[in-house]
Design an enzyme around this catalytic site. Sequence first.
Site, short mmCIF file in Angstrom:
data_model
loop_
_atom_site.label_atom_id
_atom_site.label_comp_id
_atom_site.label_asym_id
_atom_site.label_seq_id
_atom_site.Cartn_x
_atom_site.Cartn_y
_atom_site.Cartn_z
N GLU A 68 0.81 -0.97 0.10
CA GLU A 68 -0.14 0.05 -0.07
C GLU A 68 0.98 1.29 -0.11
OE1 GLU A 68 -2.71 2.40 3.06
OE2 GLU A 68 -1.35 0.79 3.67
N ASP A 93 -2.74 0.43 10.56
CA ASP A 93 -3.55 1.57 10.98
C ASP A 93 -4.92 1.20 10.14
OD1 ASP A 93 -3.15 2.17 8.23
OD2 ASP A 93 -2.30 4.07 8.92
N ASP A 97 -0.20 -1.20 6.18
CA ASP A 97 0.10 -0.32 7.50
C ASP A 97 -0.91 -0.88 8.45
OD1 ASP A 97 0.91 2.75 6.13
OD2 ASP A 97 2.41 1.15 7.17
N ASP A 156 -6.22 2.76 7.65
CA ASP A 156 -6.11 2.78 6.25
C ASP A 156 -5.64 1.24 5.68
OD1 ASP A 156 -7.46 4.96 5.59
OD2 ASP A 156 -5.59 6.06 5.08
#
Length: 666
Positions: free
Chosen positions: A450, A525, A523, A527
Amino acid sequence: MDSSEKDGDLKQPESGVWQPGQYNASDLKVLEGLEHVRTRPGMYIGSTNSRGLHHLVYEIVDNSVDEALAGYATKIEVEILPDNGIRVTDDGRGIPVDIVPGEGKSGVEVVMTKLNAGGKFGGGGYSVSGGLHGVGISVVNALSTKMKVEVERGGWLWEQSYVNHRPLEPLEKIKKVGEKETGTRVTFYADPEIFRETTDYSFDIIRQRLQQTAFLNPGLSISLKDERKEGEEQEASFLYEGGLSDYVAYLCASSSASPLFSDVISLKSEDKALGISLDIALTWTAKYGTVLKTFANTIETVDGGTHEEGFKAAITATLNRYAKDKGLLKAGDENLSGEDVREGLVSVVSVKLVNPQFEGQTKGKLGNSEAKTFVQKIVNDKFYAWLDSHPAEGKLIVGKAQDAYRARIAARKAREASRKKSLLESATTPDKLKDCAYKNPDLCELFIVEGNSAGGSAVSGRDQKFQAILPLRGKILNTEKATTEKMVKSETIETLIASIGAGSGASFDVSKARYHKVIVMADADVDGAHIATLLLTLFFRYMRPLIEAGYVYIAMPPLYRIRWSKGPDSFAFSDAQRDERISEGEKSGRKLRSENAIQRYKGLGEMDAQELWETTMDPSTRLLKKVCMGDAQIADETFSMLMGEAVEPRREFIEAEAKSVKFIDA
Ligand code: 0RA
């Protein structure tokens, strides 16, 4: 006819100007017809360039060939005259000179002035003639400035001259000749007003065409003389008793291809009830190419058609049948393909049929379906019989096809081996995929990364030998309410599907997967969770066997880096692990660095290439989570919830999962 007289010059009309009053209604209709040819020459001769110009010659010659086909003419002479006229002489019956009932004029004048006059004479000899050629002499007259017809018939020489398409006088009896002397001579001068590009004939073009005509009409003698340059006259003459077999021998010789055996195979048949006849000659040479010329009613069918289809199908089927019957092809062997069988083939196929259907833009394709079945049947029977009675040759032909077969399989293998390379170069992966060097999917890993910066680090940090990188834009996630169908069609996902190389959906073939580790690197997180969810959903819905095979993984980047004063750093994948690592290290006497000892990674983009390699990509230190069907199922449900119409659960999910991502718990 005696061709020694060379009076190319024709008499000019006495009055000089055409007098309308001289013509009756039928004459006017005739002139209207010829005028139409002049306003639309393309409709009659294809074009008005050099091709069209040469077509005029063929129109006249083909009439003489028809007379030969009818069994009367044996000799055709073509002359290119010094003043650029064309003269064609044959020894056929001669165009009828009598007054045609209902026309009030001689057969010669009818042929010269009426479009489609051929039918007027009905004779059986003209039943087999090609599309344009029946139109004939009147079209040439319409497109010529002057013309002259001489006929020997019934013991007399007859003659009529035309200027600007109109006869100067009725057909005239010139002199007595021998009763047995018969024939037709036509002289014409192409109109430069029509043929504006050129009125210059090419000796070579005419020669080639006449030679082809001679091959197609065995026993017919055809000569060509170019008298345009004094002292530089050129001549050629053709007479082939062997017809198409001679044609095939000539085609081999002219491409310096040596035949595998001395015989040229000749297959002939006729079905009077069907109104179709067939003449085929073929052989095989040591070369790799194929020469296949096809004709319908002596007109070359440059675009093939039904007769060609039937021929190709039957040659392939027959050779396979023969090879199997003779034990030359073993039970497990794949069939020889059409291309295998045609390697080195030199062949001419000529059909004649009562109602030829010429198709396509340039009328170069035969459309009659009965031609296909007839050719197929004859070749199946007669080619097999020939092979059966020529075992040595049969073995050579099958051997040649088997060589071609083996070469084809080897080429396919080579292509498959270089498939990864060609994929890199192909348009479906526009330099997004950074592929690895190895080809064996067992050794190869694809990292789906990503974000662009992380992608860049991954590309520089990877081991290029076995690790491929596909950077994905986070953007695709922002498409709210996008359906998976839409996403599969998106360029990004197309790239993903192409990179994995095994297709998608019903046609997905896991055995074609180019990597046996497909690693989602996102990641830790919200997203990242989002993109991982999306990707797993895609795999679940469109490449499920990839998950079932255990080829899908999620990379687990550490959350913390622990730096010691001495020795290698430690990594921790959770808060608990961080604490554990620190106490373990301290117990064994290690000391944390005074500065920046515990680093928390906020995202992959934060790591440089070296760090990314050490923490997430190096197989000896990284942590991968193999995705199981349950994970993917959850992801799919999550995705549906995220992308669905209901806004509330989505908002709740995003808020709740902002800090931890359930399905990638290590
Ligand atoms: C119409 C009818 C017949 C022959 C011809 C035309 C004919 C035309 C040309 C053009 C060049 N050479 C030609 N030779 C013959 C049949 C005549 C009969 O039945 O005797």
